[in-house]
Design an enzyme around this catalytic site. Structure first.
Site, PDB file in Angstrom:
ATOM      1  CE  LYS A   1     -14.126  -0.678   0.148  1.00 36.94           C
ATOM      2  NZ  LYS A   1     -12.652  -0.900   1.003  1.00 36.94           N
TER       3      LYS A   1
ATOM      4  CE  LYS B   1      -4.524  -1.431   0.716  1.00 40.08           C
ATOM      5  NZ  LYS B   1      -5.482  -0.741   0.102  1.00 40.08           N
TER       6      LYS B   1
ATOM      7  CE  LYS C   1      -8.078  -5.908  -2.126  1.00 42.22           C
ATOM      8  NZ  LYS C   1      -8.122  -6.091  -1.260  1.00 42.22           N
TER       9      LYS C   1
END
Ligand code: AQP
Length: 350
Positions: free
Chosen positions: A221, A136, A218
């Site tokens: 959102k 991330k 993946k």
């Protein structure tokens, strides 16, 4: 026993798992989801629909983890909206505020306070090993927020504050639950038995729905809009996104992991229809991608339409939604307060 009395009995002020009618204890399960965008079909298949199905198996606590969302930049207005939207979508999907506790993380200041204490007993070496931070944080780790780095400790606080026995997570979050276990164990060893050591529940079917335009990633959102189906996408948008989803130049419609695009679409179809792989392959034998994609779009629309109708009704009543959120927080607050008080005393802060 009415649904609401059963729920309040289950989230017991003493923080201990509730007794059910048979006298057996239900396991307490904590589940969280970030309001970092509009939830996707991946969130629904991988998490939300399981939560709905298992509502009566466990003593459930569901949390919209907005404090986790701000570990990466969020627009304040959007965050406010996304938090309400996600809460409404959880309820619209079938989570029942009368049977479960559903609340917003930042409405309970105890989580952040406990997280600070736990930060102070967590070695940095453990956090350095967290793979999700590495993915991330991106290429320039120096610019990632300290919050993103200590995210797993806040998650440990979310879980430990309610003495949760288990946490359903995707494969990528398993390491965080293991860290929560280690943090609980370390605290218990230093200050005496305080926390339950939670275990991860990792699902296999639908555990990882992939992006529509890049099936090596993946479905998320916070990625580009064409890469995911959002839970509030209109039927036309759903059909368009599926029609342009990445496949390959082969012709057969079979579950072959070496063909990630079509495999992912078939996995979605399997999750939503509940049919076996053999039955699905037989259904599309001799047919083309166009027909399969049309059937998949029908299945997605059919799944999401009733949820979207309930969602619209909930969003049309902002006061009602606020009330549900406040009641959800009130249900868990006695447990969170009691745990925090115990911790503050054990550490010497009270
Ligand atoms: N693509 C997915 N397939 C299966 N399960 C998924 N989950 C998320 N994406 C998929 C599961 O949804 C739950 C809540 O996830 P989250 O929103 O708290 O965090 P996340 O996994 O980081 O979700 P996103 O959509 O990828 O959010 P961003 O883009 O903000 O990071 C979890 O149980 C998760 O496994």
């Amino acid at each position: 026993m009415s649904a609401s009395t059963s729920a309040s009995a289950r989230i017991a002020p003493a923080g201990k798992p509730a007794e059910v009618a048979s006298g057996a204890k239900r396991e307490r399960v904590f589940s969280g989801i970030k309001p970092s965008g509009t939830p996707t079909l991946g969130n629904y298949i991988g998490a939300i629909r399981h939560w709905v199905a298992e509502q009566d198996i466990y003593d459930n606590i569901y949390c919209v983890v907005d404090l986790h969302a701000i570990t990466v930049p969020q627009d304040p207005e959007e965050l406010r909206f996304n938090t309400r939207q996600l809460y409404a979508l959880l309820v619209a999907s079938g989570l029942d505020p009368a049977r479960s506790a559903i609340f917003v993380q930042s409405h309970m200041h105890e989580h952040a306070e406990l997280a600070w204490v736990l930060d102070c007993v967590t070695p940095m070496g453990w956090l350095n090993r967290m793979t999700q931070f590495k993915s991330k944080a991106g290429s320039d780790r120096e610019l990632a927020s300290a919050g993103l780095y200590t995210y797993p400790v806040l998650m440990a606080a979310d879980i430990l504050i309610y003495h949760a026995d288990a946490v359903p997570v995707g494969e990528d979050q398993k390491q965080h639950v293991e860290l929560a276990r280690d943090v609980a164990n370390t605290f218990n060893n230093r200050f005496g038995e305080t926390f339950v050591e939670p275990r991860p529940i990792v699902r296999t079917v639908g555990a990882r729905i992939m992006s529509l335009d890049d099936p090596s990633k993946k479905m998320s959102k916070s990625e580009s809009e064409n890469s995911y189906i959002s839970m509030i996408d209109e039927p036309a948008a759903i059909r368009k996104k599926i029609a342009r989803a990445t496949t390959d130049s082969e012709r057969t419609i079979v579950f072959d992991e070496k063909r990630p695009g079509i495999f992912n679409l078939l996995a979605i179809y399997q999750s939503l229809t509940g049919r076996s792989q053999d039955a699905i392959e037989a259904e599309f034998e001799g047919k083309g991608y166009k027909e399969f994609k049309a059937a998949l779009a029908d299945a997605v629309v059919e799944t999401l339409e009733p949820i979207q109708q309930r969602y619209k009704a909930l969003m049309a009543d902002p006061d009602g939604l606020e009330r549900l959120m406040a009641e959800g927080a009130a249900k868990v607050q006695p447990t969170a307060q009691a745990t925090l008080q115990t911790v503050l005393e054990k550490v010497g802060l009270r």
